[in-house]
Scaffold this motif. Sequence first.
Motif, PDB file in Angstrom:
ATOM      1  N   LEU A  82      24.808 -13.647  -1.357  1.00 38.73           N
ATOM      2  CA  LEU A  82      23.582 -13.237  -0.674  1.00 38.73           C
ATOM      3  C   LEU A  82      23.876 -12.872   0.774  1.00 38.73           C
ATOM      4  O   LEU A  82      23.407 -11.841   1.281  1.00 38.73           O
ATOM      5  N   LEU A  83      24.671 -13.680   1.453  1.00 36.57           N
ATOM      6  CA  LEU A  83      25.008 -13.414   2.850  1.00 36.57           C
ATOM      7  C   LEU A  83      25.835 -12.133   2.977  1.00 36.57           C
ATOM      8  O   LEU A  83      25.707 -11.402   3.960  1.00 36.57           O
ATOM      9  N   GLU A  84      26.667 -11.845   1.990  1.00 34.89           N
ATOM     10  CA  GLU A  84      27.495 -10.631   2.031  1.00 34.89           C
ATOM     11  C   GLU A  84      26.658  -9.367   1.956  1.00 34.89           C
ATOM     12  O   GLU A  84      26.986  -8.360   2.600  1.00 34.89           O
ATOM     13  N   ARG A  85      25.590  -9.401   1.172  1.00 37.59           N
ATOM     14  CA  ARG A  85      24.806  -8.168   0.986  1.00 37.59           C
ATOM     15  C   ARG A  85      23.530  -8.130   1.836  1.00 37.59           C
ATOM     16  O   ARG A  85      22.826  -7.120   1.838  1.00 37.59           O
ATOM     17  N   LEU A 133      15.308 -12.385  10.292  1.00 35.20           N
ATOM     18  CA  LEU A 133      16.580 -13.098  10.215  1.00 35.20           C
ATOM     19  C   LEU A 133      17.289 -13.188  11.560  1.00 35.20           C
ATOM     20  O   LEU A 133      18.294 -13.886  11.689  1.00 35.20           O
ATOM     21  N   SER A 134      16.793 -12.478  12.561  1.00 39.55           N
ATOM     22  CA  SER A 134      17.515 -12.331  13.814  1.00 39.55           C
ATOM     23  C   SER A 134      17.521 -13.625  14.631  1.00 39.55           C
ATOM     24  O   SER A 134      16.632 -14.475  14.528  1.00 39.55           O
ATOM     25  N   LEU A 135      18.530 -13.747  15.469  1.00 37.20           N
ATOM     26  CA  LEU A 135      18.631 -14.896  16.358  1.00 37.20           C
ATOM     27  C   LEU A 135      17.542 -14.866  17.414  1.00 37.20           C
ATOM     28  O   LEU A 135      17.098 -15.910  17.889  1.00 37.20           O
ATOM     29  N   ARG A 136      17.101 -13.672  17.763  1.00 41.81           N
ATOM     30  CA  ARG A 136      15.993 -13.555  18.719  1.00 41.81           C
ATOM     31  C   ARG A 136      14.733 -14.175  18.124  1.00 41.81           C
ATOM     32  O   ARG A 136      13.974 -14.868  18.811  1.00 41.81           O
ATOM     33  N   SER A 137      14.517 -13.951  16.838  1.00 43.06           N
ATOM     34  CA  SER A 137      13.386 -14.552  16.147  1.00 43.06           C
ATOM     35  C   SER A 137      13.509 -16.073  16.143  1.00 43.06           C
ATOM     36  O   SER A 137      12.525 -16.796  16.338  1.00 43.06           O
ATOM     37  N   ALA A 161      17.198 -20.825   8.212  1.00 44.04           N
ATOM     38  CA  ALA A 161      18.506 -20.207   8.417  1.00 44.04           C
ATOM     39  C   ALA A 161      18.329 -18.794   8.957  1.00 44.04           C
ATOM     40  O   ALA A 161      17.516 -18.025   8.440  1.00 44.04           O
ATOM     41  N   TYR A 162      19.102 -18.489   9.975  1.00 49.33           N
ATOM     42  CA  TYR A 162      19.101 -17.161  10.574  1.00 49.33           C
ATOM     43  C   TYR A 162      20.516 -16.596  10.480  1.00 49.33           C
ATOM     44  O   TYR A 162      21.434 -17.282  10.010  1.00 49.33           O
ATOM     45  N   VAL A 163      20.691 -15.364  10.899  1.00 48.26           N
ATOM     46  CA  VAL A 163      21.989 -14.712  10.722  1.00 48.26           C
ATOM     47  C   VAL A 163      22.559 -14.263  12.065  1.00 48.26           C
ATOM     48  O   VAL A 163      21.921 -13.537  12.823  1.00 48.26           O
ATOM     49  N   ALA A 211      23.309 -19.322  10.838  1.00 47.26           N
ATOM     50  CA  ALA A 211      22.869 -20.021  12.048  1.00 47.26           C
ATOM     51  C   ALA A 211      21.660 -20.879  11.694  1.00 47.26           C
ATOM     52  O   ALA A 211      20.533 -20.389  11.633  1.00 47.26           O
ATOM     53  N   PRO A 212      21.882 -22.173  11.418  1.00 43.71           N
ATOM     54  CA  PRO A 212      20.793 -23.010  10.909  1.00 43.71           C
ATOM     55  C   PRO A 212      19.875 -23.584  11.979  1.00 43.71           C
ATOM     56  O   PRO A 212      20.255 -23.717  13.147  1.00 43.71           O
TER      57      PRO A 212
END
Length: 226
Positions: free
Chosen positions: A49-52, A59-63, A108-110, A215-216
Amino acid sequence: MHQLWPPVSRLLASALREGTGYSEFFLAVARAYAGGRGLSSSIHHLIKLLERLQPTPELSLRSALLYVEKLGAGGYAPVVVDCLGLPELYWLYAKLREAQPRALAVYAYVNETGRTSGFLEEVRKASMLQVATTLGGQKVSSLDRILHEVMSKPAQLEELARKAHTHFGAYVEELARLLPTRAFIVSDHGYDFAREGDLWYLEHGREPNILSKLAPLVVVEKHYIY
């Protein structure tokens, strides 16, 4: 709720229901890159899932930063952790759940780079200390330091798991115990397993850079202790 949160929450809850220990989970993650069975298979699905996964605002770190700022304003004590890998996220979840909290949620964020620098660039801060200071909380760097000083040295997988239990597992247990009654733990990245022949080690922000991107965020409200 975006597409990453439910799989992560289900994975943690399922492992806990099975009574999975820290070392068992750690080894399952190592084997999950190639597929595996049982828990490793479930982790493999998360890896795929993380790969695709395509970048989205949710999902953003700003969010993530905007959300934790609201949590801080709502009275939750911030803990900013440099590096929280999937095994440590699980163990933190397990130890907090063991204490029967009033509420516990995992998000979880990315972080596409899998590095602290990418996290800081996206949230527009100069350092992790500034992130913690801005939120009014504390910064924890011990896990990232352990990764680079201890866990980056190639070893047999079982030996790596023993070192992880001694250093990572024990530290997470203490972190869970010392958290304030209402708190959140936010991290900038995780880590990946890598190999040199028969030897294994941990790294982040390099190939394969998959679980490093996770990024949890953990939000907990404990019961009051009288």
